[in-house]
Design an enzyme around this catalytic site. Structure first.
Site: not given
Ligand code: PEP
Ligand code: MG
Length: 896
Positions: A22, A91, A100, A102, A336, A452, A573, A628, A761, A780, A782-785, A848, A868
């Site tokens: 603002k 304000r 709304g 704050m 804005r 899962h 998988r 894999r 991973e 590749s 394996g960002t989960n593990d 992946c 990729y």
């Protein structure tokens, strides 16, 4: 020393970090020469200091003194002067709009004396002056001193009752004078002292209250939902008051420079005569369409249209505007770049391109993957006000309803009769897959976004709500706070919001998905939204450097992902290929007594696997497919320990014998043997391949044979074999050695090339990537593990268990399983990429894990130079768009 206060003339629109949205835009409008009331902005830094120190900010008072003096001289009035008072509004205004959430205090500067001066300024309008005063006491009491709002409402209600009227406007100046006295009593009763008469004290307290409102519960909640960082703080704007409630030649309104729903240019907005902005928001009276202002006050109307054109020309975007007319004089109170729906974001961007206002590069930055995602999911039509039941984690977006079932088999059976079902489980496991496929949606009581259920559901584009921890799942019913939902009852689940409703909520399909699928009703092809999506996606693809692949492990998924624009498969998988009617073969493999029995089981599995791969390679003909090798612990393919133990005990009790009982006992022994306390850290991935002779070899052979078969059909297979859970180069070398032998044997002179690479991973793999790259043609991530192991967070448990607390404490702003943790896990990715490429220049790098489809993370992967990202089919278009945006944005920042 830091500068904490900026006059409007000192700021500009690019200072949002410091002045809030603002304040920055008020400054910009001031500098454009537009009629903005004089004022100044106290910076977000002052707010941050105030909140950190819990009190007074050194030096702020003096700066406010100086800027207030300038404001007073600009307006020719002094704050709270008894004869001719200057009043100000105080304000909030953060960097990101938090509508709304704050606080605001208006009419600061009024007191028992200046109220008479205000009346004189307003041409002897006593009623107006006393009404303004009572509003100040009410707002100040509530906002600054935490007086319960109902107490003021009660007093107002009593005043109206006493007079026998219904509307506030029917109270005259004497009534309002009495109301002020009543409000003051309410104030002193709660606060312990009188309402402050010193205008400067009012101002200081109001400023501090706005600072504090940054941490109000609702603001904290809103920020969490909108992913706005908790430490930004709000700026405070102190602005000379102008009044829209001084009579019929005054009023207040909002305007949009084009239709926020469609992007069409035109006159959009509302106007309310003789009113203040708060009255418009409160919906006390019905507003008029903005076009009616032309008849009421042509001069102001024409000036407003001219200002709207100026603003659009300046911002090159849809602007929304708040304005007030005080006795025929137009004032701009806010502008804005206007909020818009996801559909409007696309159509407006395309429209602005057509009008020559912006180019296509700019247009793709004006839309986001999150908005595209919103457009891709069917949505519930909530107009019927459905009964809310509970809420969990929105794990896989979409809207689904159906009869509640509690087992995979039930889901399959009922779906087979053409019925729509929702599979409700405490948590799912690979055995539930057939039911998950058959169901319209999945609801679980446990597990987070990488559980899962969540991962599988996202992969299938199936609606899923996870971790609805108030749901107690029984055998044939579930309960939520004592409310019972029986098998066969219908529920509706919203995988975007995580909300669960009782009964059937109607669903609307997405035309954007129909467009991607290529089965759009021709009548919709020229719809502005579809045309805009087409135009912006085409441009994003042209600009993107990152390629986008998909995680898919069936032919139909691969085909769909290809229609969605996937440029290959980044993760196939193979585990689901071991379920269903192949389970028996897997059991034979696990229970094998000797090499012959094991080889027989593998030999039976091999042609089935070959057929699986051939189907997928065909669908992805000409594009790379990363397969894999099997990853999860084998006991996941065996019956549950508890169930089997009971079954065996009961059989013994009954004295059953024979082949089946014997088999069950052997199975139980195997399950016990394989039972692990930490299966995620146990015998899985490459470890499995090294322990069970022939298992990986069978898969490698099947992959190579499928590739050769496709080549023989004239196709162009591009198989890539990926080894999971590698932590040391020696593991990979061992698998590679055997794989190369088999590939050479199968491929012969067919011309087929098979790459061999690894997942990164395990943190050790990332840290020894330079060595691992010796044996890998690609990595590749394996960002989960990798997230699980870098943080030590069990990916199946922690999100539901305690992440809420971590989010509350600001330890992270978003789950690291959802969006990449740049500093920790991201650093491992960066190190591994750099060290891997130092060993093997041109090493192909991809990701992946689930992060491959997360918009924020896609930008990170672009920055660290991956080749990729790979994500579930439904997120492919989102990743494509974000890959394009990342390229445009980084090219833009290179130019600066
Ligand atoms: C990963 O760990 O990021 C990954 C893609 O493998 P999975 O989720 O199957 O463990
Ligand atoms: Mg993994």
């Amino acid at each position: 020393m830091a500068k904490y206060v900026y006059d409007f003339a000192e700021g500009n629109k690019d200072l949002k970090d410091l002045l809030g949205g603002k304040g920055a835009n008020l400054a910009e409008m001031t500098n454009l020469g537009l009629p903005v009331p004089a004022g100044f902005t106290i910076t977000t830094e002052a707010c941050q200091r105030f909140l950190a120190e819990g009190s007074h900010v050194d030096g702020l008072d003096d700066e406010i003194d100086r800027h207030l003096a300038a404001l007073e001289s600009a307006m020719g009035r002094r704050l709270g002067d008894a004869a001719d008072p200057l009043l100000v509004s105080v304000r909030s205004g953060a960097k990101f709009s938090m509508p709304g959430m704050m606080e605001t205090v208006l009419n600061v500067g009024l007191n028992d004396e200046s109220v008479a001066g205000l009346s004189r300024q307003a041409g002897g309008n006593d009623r107006f002056a006393w009404d303004s005063y009572r509003r100040l006491i009410q707002m100040f009491g509530k906002t600054v001193c935490d007086v319960p709002g109902e107490e003021f409402e009660d007093a107002l209600h009593k005043a109206k009752q006493a007079k026998g009227v219904r509307d506030d406007v029917q109270l005259d100046s004497d009534d309002l004078k009495s109301l002020v006295a009543a409000y003051k009593k309410v104030f002193s009763k709660h606060v312990g002292h009188e309402f402050p008469q010193d205008p400067r004290q009012q101002l200081d307290q109001a400023v501090e209250a706005v600072f504090r409102s940054w941490n109000a519960d609702r603001a904290v909640l809103y920020r969490r939902q909108e992913r706005i960082p908790a430490d930004l703080g709000t700026a405070v704007n102190v602005v000379a008051m102008v009044f829209g409630n001084l009579g019929p030649d005054s009023g207040t309104g909002v305007a949009f420079t084009r239709d926020p729903a469609t992007g069409e240019s035109g006159i959009y907005g509302d106007y309310l005569q003789n009113a203040q902005g708060e009255d418009v928001v409160a919906g006390i009276r019905n507003t008029l369409p903005l076009a009616d202002l032309e008849k009421i006050d042509k001069k102001s109307y024409d000036e407003l249209l001219q200002i709207m054109a100026t603003l659009e020309g300046h911002y090159h975007d849809l602007c929304d505007i708040e304005f007030t007319i005080e006795r025929g004089k137009l004032w701009m109170l806010q502008t804005r770049v206007g909020k818009r729906t996801a559909a409007a974001a696309f159509t407006i961007a395309a429209q602005l391109v057509e009008e020559g206002m912006i180019d296509l590069d700019e247009a793709v930055t004006r839309v986001s993957g999150a908005q595209l995602a919103q457009l891709m999911f069917p949505r519930f039509d909530l107009s019927g006000d459905p009964t809310a039941l509970t809420r969990g984690v929105g794990a896989s977006p979409g809207a689904a309803y159906g009869e509640v079932v509690f087992t995979s088999a039930q889901a399959v059976a009922l779906a087979g009769e053409g019925r729509s079902v929702i599979l409700v489980r405490r948590e799912t496991n690979p055995d539930d897959l057939p039911g998950m496929i058959a169901a319209q949606g999945i609801l679980t009581a446990r597990g987070g976004k990488t559980s899962h259920a969540a991962v599988v559901a996202r992969g299938m584009g199936k609606t899923c709500v996870c971790g609805a921890d108030q749901v107690e799942v029984g055998r044939d019913q579930f309960t939520v706070h004592g409310q019972v939902v029986h098998e066969g009852d219908v529920i509706s689940i919203d995988g975007t919001t995580g909300r669960v409703y009782l009964g059937e909520v109607p669903v609307r399909p997405s035309e954007v998905v129909q467009y991607f699928e290529g089965d759009l009703d021709p009548a919709l092809a020229n719809e502005p939204l579809v045309a805009a999506v087409h135009q912006l996606m085409t441009h994003a693809d042209e600009r993107a450097r990152l390629r986008v692949r998909t995680n898919a492990d069936t032919g139909p998924d691969a085909a769909r992902a290809r229609r969605f624009g996937a440029q290959g498969i980044g993760l196939c998988r193979t585990e689901h290929m071991f379920l269903g009617d192949r389970r028996e073969l897997v059991e034979r493999l696990i229970l094998a007594h000797n090499k012959t029995e094991r080889d027989d089981a593998l030999a039976a599995l091999q042609p089935l696997q070959r057929a699986d791969f051939l189907e997928i390679f065909r669908e992805m003909n000409g594009l790379p497919v990363t397969v894999r090798l099997i990853d999860p612990p084998l006991h996941e393919f065996l019956p549950s320990l508890e169930e089997l133990a009971v079954q065996v005990a009961v059989a013994k009790e009954r004295g059953s014998s024979g082949e089946e009982a014997e088999r069950d006992e052997r199975m139980l022994a195997a399950v016990r043997r394989m039972h692990e306390s930490n299966p995620m850290l146990g015998l899985r991935g490459v470890r499995l391949g090294l322990v069970i002779p022939g298992l990986f070899g069978m898969q490698v052979r099947a992959i190579a044979e499928a590739a050769v078969a496709l080549a023989a059909e004239g196709g162009r297979p591009k198989p890539e074999i990926m080894v999971p859970l590698v932590g040391a180069v020696q593991e990979l070398e061992t698998v590679r050695h055997e794989a190369e032998r088999i590939i050479a044997e199968v491929v012969g002179d067919s011309g087929v090339e098979v790459l061999i690479g690894t997942m990164i991973e395990v943190p050790r793999a990332a840290l020894t990537a330079g060595q691992i790259a010796e044996a890998a043609e690609f990595f590749s991530f394996g960002t989960n593990d990798l997230t699980q192991m870098a943080w030590g967070f069990s990916r199946d448990d922690v999100e539901g268990a305690f992440f809420w607390r971590y989010l509350e404490l600001g330890i992270f702003g978003i789950s690291p399983f959802e969006s990449i943790d740049r500093d920790g896990v991201g650093r491992l990715v960066r190190i591994a990429g750099e060290e891997g490429r130092a060993t093997r220049p041109g090493l192909k790098l991809g990701v992946c894990g689930e992060h491959g489809g997360d918009p924020e993370s896609v930008h990170f992967f672009h920055e660290v130079g991956l080749d990729y990202v790979s994500c579930s089919p439904f997120r492919v278009p989102i990743a494509r768009l974000e890959a394009g945006r990342a390229a445009v944005e980084s090219a833009g920042s290179d130019h600066r």
